[in-house]
Design an enzyme around this catalytic site. Sequence first.
Site, mmCIF file in Angstrom:
data_model
loop_
_atom_site.group_PDB
_atom_site.id
_atom_site.type_symbol
_atom_site.label_atom_id
_atom_site.label_comp_id
_atom_site.label_asym_id
_atom_site.label_seq_id
_atom_site.Cartn_x
_atom_site.Cartn_y
_atom_site.Cartn_z
ATOM 1 N N LYS A 79 19.686 -31.219 -26.675
ATOM 2 C CA LYS A 79 20.421 -30.693 -27.817
ATOM 3 C C LYS A 79 21.889 -30.637 -27.464
ATOM 4 C CE LYS A 79 20.340 -28.733 -31.911
ATOM 5 N NZ LYS A 79 21.599 -29.454 -32.211
ATOM 6 N N LYS A 115 25.185 -34.176 -24.966
ATOM 7 C CA LYS A 115 26.493 -34.146 -25.615
ATOM 8 C C LYS A 115 26.863 -35.571 -25.975
ATOM 9 C CE LYS A 115 29.421 -30.853 -26.738
ATOM 10 N NZ LYS A 115 29.014 -29.533 -27.233
ATOM 11 N N THR A 200 28.342 -19.506 -34.313
ATOM 12 C CA THR A 200 28.969 -19.398 -33.003
ATOM 13 C C THR A 200 29.916 -18.204 -32.953
ATOM 14 O OG1 THR A 200 28.826 -21.800 -32.746
ATOM 15 C CG2 THR A 200 30.262 -20.627 -31.224
#
Length: 426
Positions: A79, A115, A200
């Site tokens: 992820k 990533k 976030t």
Amino acid sequence: MVITSPVVREKPQQSLFDVAVEQFNIAADVIGLDDDLRRILSTCKRELIVHFPVEMDDGSVQVFTGFRVQHNLAAGPSKGGIRYHPDVTLDEVKALAMWMTWKCAVMGLPYGGAKGGVQVDPKQLSQNELQNLTRRYATEISLVIGPHTDIPAPDVNTNPQVMAWILDTYSMHRGGVAVPAVVTGKPLQLGGSAGRLEATGRGVVFAIEEASRVYGLDLGKATVAIQGFGNVGSVAARLLHEHGVRVVAVTDVNGGVWNPKGLDIRALLEHARATGTVAGFTEGEAITNRELFELPCDILIPAAIERQITQENAPRIKARLIAEAANGPTTPEADRILFDRGIIVLPDIYANAGGVTVSYFEWVQSLQHFYWSEAEVNSRLKEIMTRSFHAIRGVAEQYHVHMRTAALALAIQRVAEITRLRGIYP
């Protein structure tokens, strides 16, 4: 306001992946990780580099370079976000992929880390060119992504629309039926999760709230300085302001503003929307990014880019608590200085993990086609952020180390145990 700084002789700058490996080795030493597992966990499993042509609006063709790195798949599919930036490098993407593995592990999510990125300035592209680039990049990395193998998400200069193009491109390769679980951070209409856009920044606030409660910091009287006013920094600023916390300084890439009496965050948000920057906001004194780190405040939130807190400025930071909303904002040398000075650092792999946690919620919802309310999402996020804080603090007290090493030690222990149980194939 002018702040003068003594001259500090800097060491040659480490690569970002070297920093990630150094942090890993420090934590691995603490838990006594054996050499075989060190070799496995300090290496990225898969590194894909792609060079692909894109037809521009004027008929010319440009060739772009992109990356997708999977650090570890032991716990589940990998992820991680995708960033569009002219300075993206393989080294940077490898470091971020490794940190994603630890971030997912410390939060107890069934993911490994990945990533991706493309070397491009998206501000120089039209919407049509951006879509063409995204679809071609998605095609190139479709070799490795998928709802049960590697799930991308937004990162620097990418957003829900970019995720929608990736979703559609991947789905068209598989007959056209929508595969919503292949990405997270997508629009609500395509199966996105309520609360994902703010997740976030909200997670940063939950982390600060729990740390303040445990360490006796009265948020009602606290002051906060924030570097970065993008999606994460602006959300954290707004939520803290709504909780009665005094936000005294904010900067972005163009500069910023300081007001010891507190900034009107709603007015600052309007100014930033109108001008594209917090610089020039008249209800305070102009400051630079460098000056922000040395201001008197109780809580410091680096929410911009890597390597902002260094051995040069760490001795002069006045905050009692640092909550890392950015990835990798503190160097290992600065970590040691801050720990010796008694400054508490909530490390990035914990403090900014609200995004990947709600991405996990979104993935689960997309797989099940069963969606939750925003209140349910936020409640579950707070529960996991609180639980993870106490798990990290317990490791910090057990080994007498700072919170970053404790978080890494906890994460590495979890991934190492999964690796041990799965064994080596064949």
